[in-house]
Design a protein around this motif. Structure first.
Motif, PDB file in Angstrom:
ATOM      1  N   ASP A 113       0.832  -1.201   0.000  1.00 22.54           N
ATOM      2  CA  ASP A 113       0.000   0.000   0.000  1.00 22.54           C
ATOM      3  C   ASP A 113       0.867   1.251   0.000  1.00 22.54           C
ATOM      4  O   ASP A 113       0.598   2.207  -0.725  1.00 22.54           O
ATOM      5  CB  ASP A 113      -0.902   0.005   1.229  1.00 22.54           C
ATOM      6  N   VAL A 114       1.917   1.221   0.818  1.00 21.88           N
ATOM      7  CA  VAL A 114       2.808   2.385   0.893  1.00 21.88           C
ATOM      8  C   VAL A 114       3.519   2.580  -0.443  1.00 21.88           C
ATOM      9  O   VAL A 114       3.669   3.705  -0.922  1.00 21.88           O
ATOM     10  CB  VAL A 114       3.816   2.202   2.047  1.00 21.88           C
ATOM     11  N   PHE A 139       2.454   1.738  -3.402  1.00 18.17           N
ATOM     12  CA  PHE A 139       1.464   2.254  -4.356  1.00 18.17           C
ATOM     13  C   PHE A 139       1.278   3.762  -4.157  1.00 18.17           C
ATOM     14  O   PHE A 139       1.296   4.553  -5.117  1.00 18.17           O
ATOM     15  CB  PHE A 139       0.157   1.500  -4.119  1.00 18.17           C
ATOM     16  N   THR A 140       1.151   4.156  -2.884  1.00 19.08           N
ATOM     17  CA  THR A 140       0.980   5.582  -2.601  1.00 19.08           C
ATOM     18  C   THR A 140       2.186   6.371  -3.076  1.00 19.08           C
ATOM     19  O   THR A 140       2.047   7.428  -3.690  1.00 19.08           O
ATOM     20  CB  THR A 140       0.783   5.807  -1.099  1.00 19.08           C
ATOM     21  N   GLU A 141       3.386   5.839  -2.803  1.00 15.15           N
ATOM     22  CA  GLU A 141       4.589   6.581  -3.176  1.00 15.15           C
ATOM     23  C   GLU A 141       4.714   6.663  -4.692  1.00 15.15           C
ATOM     24  O   GLU A 141       5.128   7.689  -5.220  1.00 15.15           O
ATOM     25  CB  GLU A 141       5.824   5.905  -2.571  1.00 15.15           C
ATOM     26  N   SER A 186       2.281   6.813  -6.849  1.00 13.27           N
ATOM     27  CA  SER A 186       1.362   7.797  -7.424  1.00 13.27           C
ATOM     28  C   SER A 186       1.642   9.197  -6.898  1.00 13.27           C
ATOM     29  O   SER A 186       1.558  10.166  -7.640  1.00 13.27           O
ATOM     30  CB  SER A 186      -0.089   7.395  -7.156  1.00 13.27           C
ATOM     31  N   VAL A 187       2.001   9.302  -5.605  1.00 12.36           N
ATOM     32  CA  VAL A 187       2.190  10.628  -5.009  1.00 12.36           C
ATOM     33  C   VAL A 187       3.608  11.129  -5.227  1.00 12.36           C
ATOM     34  O   VAL A 187       3.820  12.188  -5.820  1.00 12.36           O
ATOM     35  CB  VAL A 187       1.864  10.590  -3.500  1.00 12.36           C
ATOM     36  N   VAL A 245       2.835  12.962  -8.667  1.00 16.94           N
ATOM     37  CA  VAL A 245       2.327  14.320  -8.449  1.00 16.94           C
ATOM     38  C   VAL A 245       3.410  15.264  -7.919  1.00 16.94           C
ATOM     39  O   VAL A 245       3.486  16.407  -8.359  1.00 16.94           O
ATOM     40  CB  VAL A 245       1.103  14.253  -7.518  1.00 16.94           C
ATOM     41  N   SER A 246       4.293  14.777  -6.999  1.00 17.25           N
ATOM     42  CA  SER A 246       5.326  15.692  -6.459  1.00 17.25           C
ATOM     43  C   SER A 246       6.230  16.205  -7.561  1.00 17.25           C
ATOM     44  O   SER A 246       6.596  17.375  -7.567  1.00 17.25           O
ATOM     45  CB  SER A 246       6.245  15.021  -5.463  1.00 17.25           C
ATOM     46  N   VAL A 306       5.507  16.598 -10.670  1.00 12.64           N
ATOM     47  CA  VAL A 306       4.773  17.600 -11.449  1.00 12.64           C
ATOM     48  C   VAL A 306       4.754  18.930 -10.709  1.00 12.64           C
ATOM     49  O   VAL A 306       4.967  19.994 -11.308  1.00 12.64           O
ATOM     50  CB  VAL A 306       3.345  17.093 -11.736  1.00 12.64           C
TER      51      VAL A 306
END
Lengths: 81, 131, 275
Positions: free
Chosen positions: A51-52, A54-56, A58-59, A63-64, A66
């Motif tokens: 889960d972590v 996956f979050t990293e 995508s985030v 996004v970071s 970008v």
């Protein structure tokens, strides 16, 4: 867990981390930071924290990076160190 | 020497996390450029998150998702077989909060650039002193 | 400053490396962190919440209070970005530029002037860079699939890695991709700034509202067992469904915040062409 893979990615993370703060171009630093985040994501999936990871992915890597590119685009690429 | 090798095998992960944290801390203190400082802050953050996640690792444990979850109450779940999910939960939210704080930091950086037309700390300070 | 920084970093690192001597070995199943609270979460999650993914059940149920305030922190970060950067320009600019899409001719419209009523013109800023046709088309094709996958990630978070945070970020990223491949105005036309801000607050409201609903039904804050009569299921499934409702709230809040921060940072608050 495969310790050879773990050690290889940990070494890469340190190299990319040092690269991100030493490169003399802010756009380069932003992209290096994206690579760093992606290495981090690999490290977490090796540890079983899916889960972590996956979050990293995508985030942190998405996004970071970008946000950094957007901020550099709105300010300047110039840096002295 | 044998003790050292044993400690190295058992703890080398922690030492590399500390190295990463040192890189972040150094960038936050010594770098002159504000964006570089923000990158350092993020490296610091991820190093600490990495440390927290590694606390949950168990040798021989599998992913924290129970197999055949749909109504299979028959098999007993043993805590030793699964990785500790608690650090994952705490750090998952921390990552998303870190991107939100990154946004605020970049917004502050843009505001500073609009006012002083530079992101270098020493140039900003000299402009402030001139006034 | 560089030498001082190096000394401080190395000293801190040396101190921490010294402290690792007291740590349990890496990946030790008998370490204190793995023997106190977490075994209960691991062993009871199916029994108590019917959610196989322990991370989701701990995130939204056992430690739901924690996650609620994390969502609030994200919301406040979005608001902070907006307040720091947003510029509301009331007066008209000296001249506006419009580009005729078919021929590529740019026309300057002076202050007070009007554009001929036609759909062939698009508003541009001073520096117009041509949109790359391949990138534009590819992003257009990819966005629906990204959004579908994001919805899957939110809805399937009970059984596989995923949940509100990841799905919300991906939904936000799909709109950011649209804003990057075309321009910010196109994205803002699809999702207005006011709607975005309202969605941001709605997400937090859904989360806190679910908790308050449990309170109204006579249970503790965020104890989803109380929702059982409303959802017409047994209390264990009610906890599972309660987690799902909360994840939707988190997803909406995170999506809206990511778009909000992006549009403020990429246009430095002017909401013009963007990146």
């Amino acid at each position: 867990m495969i310790w050879q893979l773990d050690l290889a990615i940990l070494t890469l993370v340190v190299i990319v981390g040092i690269g991100a703060i030493t490169v003399k171009d802010l756009l380069g630093a932003a992209i290096m930071f994206g690579a760093y985040s992606f290495m981090m994501c690999l490290l977490w999936s090796i540890m079983g924290a899916v889960d972590v990871a996956f979050t990293e992915a995508s985030v942190g890597a998405g996004v970071s990076t970008v946000f950094f590119v957007a901020a550099v685009f709105r300010t300047t690429r110039r840096t002295k160190d | 020497m044998g003790d050292f090798i044993q400690a190295l095998v058992a703890k080398y992960n922690y030492w590399i996390y500390i190295t990463l944290m040192m890189i972040g801390l150094y960038a936050m203190i010594a770098k002159n450029n504000l964006i570089k400082k923000i990158v350092g802050m993020n490296i610091f953050q991820t190093a600490i998150i990495l440390f927290y996640v590694s606390i949950g690792v168990k040798k021989g444990g599998t992913l924290p998702i129970i197999e055949h979850g749909h109504g299979a109450h028959s098999h007993v779940v043993h805590a030793v077989d699964y990785i500790n999910p608690l650090p994952h939960v705490l750090m998952l939210t921390a990552i998303v909060v870190s991107v939100a704080t990154l946004g605020v930091a970049l917004a502050l950086g843009i505001r500073i650039y609009n006012r002083y037309h530079t992101l270098e700390e020493d140039e900003i300070l000299s402009q402030i002193r001139e006034k | 400053m560089k030498i001082t920084g190096l000394i401080i970093a190395v000293l801190t690192g040396a101190l921490l490396i010294y402290a690792t001597a007291d740590f349990p070995a890496w990946g030790d199943p008998a370490s204190p962190a793995s023997t106190h609270v977490s075994p209960r979460y691991i062993e009871k999650t199916i029994e108590e919440t019917a959610v196989p993914n322990m991370v989701t059940s701990v995130l939204a149920d056992y430690r739901g209070y924690d996650t609620m305030f994390e969502t609030t922190v994200i919301f406040s970060a979005g608001v902070a970005c907006f307040l720091l950067l947003r510029i509301f320009r009331r007066e008209e600019p000296e001249e506006r530029l419009y580009r005729h899409v078919l021929t590529g001719v740019t026309i300057h419209v002076k202050k007070g002037g009007k554009l001929p009523p036609s759909d062939d013109f698009e508003r541009i800023d001073t520096e117009w860079t041509p949109h790359d046709l391949i990138i534009k088309t590819m992003c257009r094709l990819l966005i629906p699939f990204i959004q579908l996958f994001a919805l899957y990630v939110i809805a399937h978070g009970h059984h596989s890695p995923g949940g509100g945070f990841q799905g919300g970020v991906m939904l936000g990223a799909s709109v950011i991709v649209l804003a990057m491949s075309q321009d910010l105005r196109t994205a803002v036309r699809r999702l207005r700034e006011k709607v975005d801000a309202l969605l941001c607050a709605t997400g937090v409201f859904i989360y806190a509202g679910t908790g308050a609903l449990c309170l109204l039904l006579g249970a503790d804050f965020l104890n989803y067992r109380a929702l059982a009569p409303l959802l017409n299921v047994d209390p264990i499934m009610a906890r599972s469904h309660g987690i799902f409702i909360v994840e939707i709230g988190v997803g909406i809040a995170v999506m809206a915040t990511m778009i909000w921060i992006y549009s403020n940072v990429s246009s430095s608050g002017k909401y013009d062409e963007g990146l």
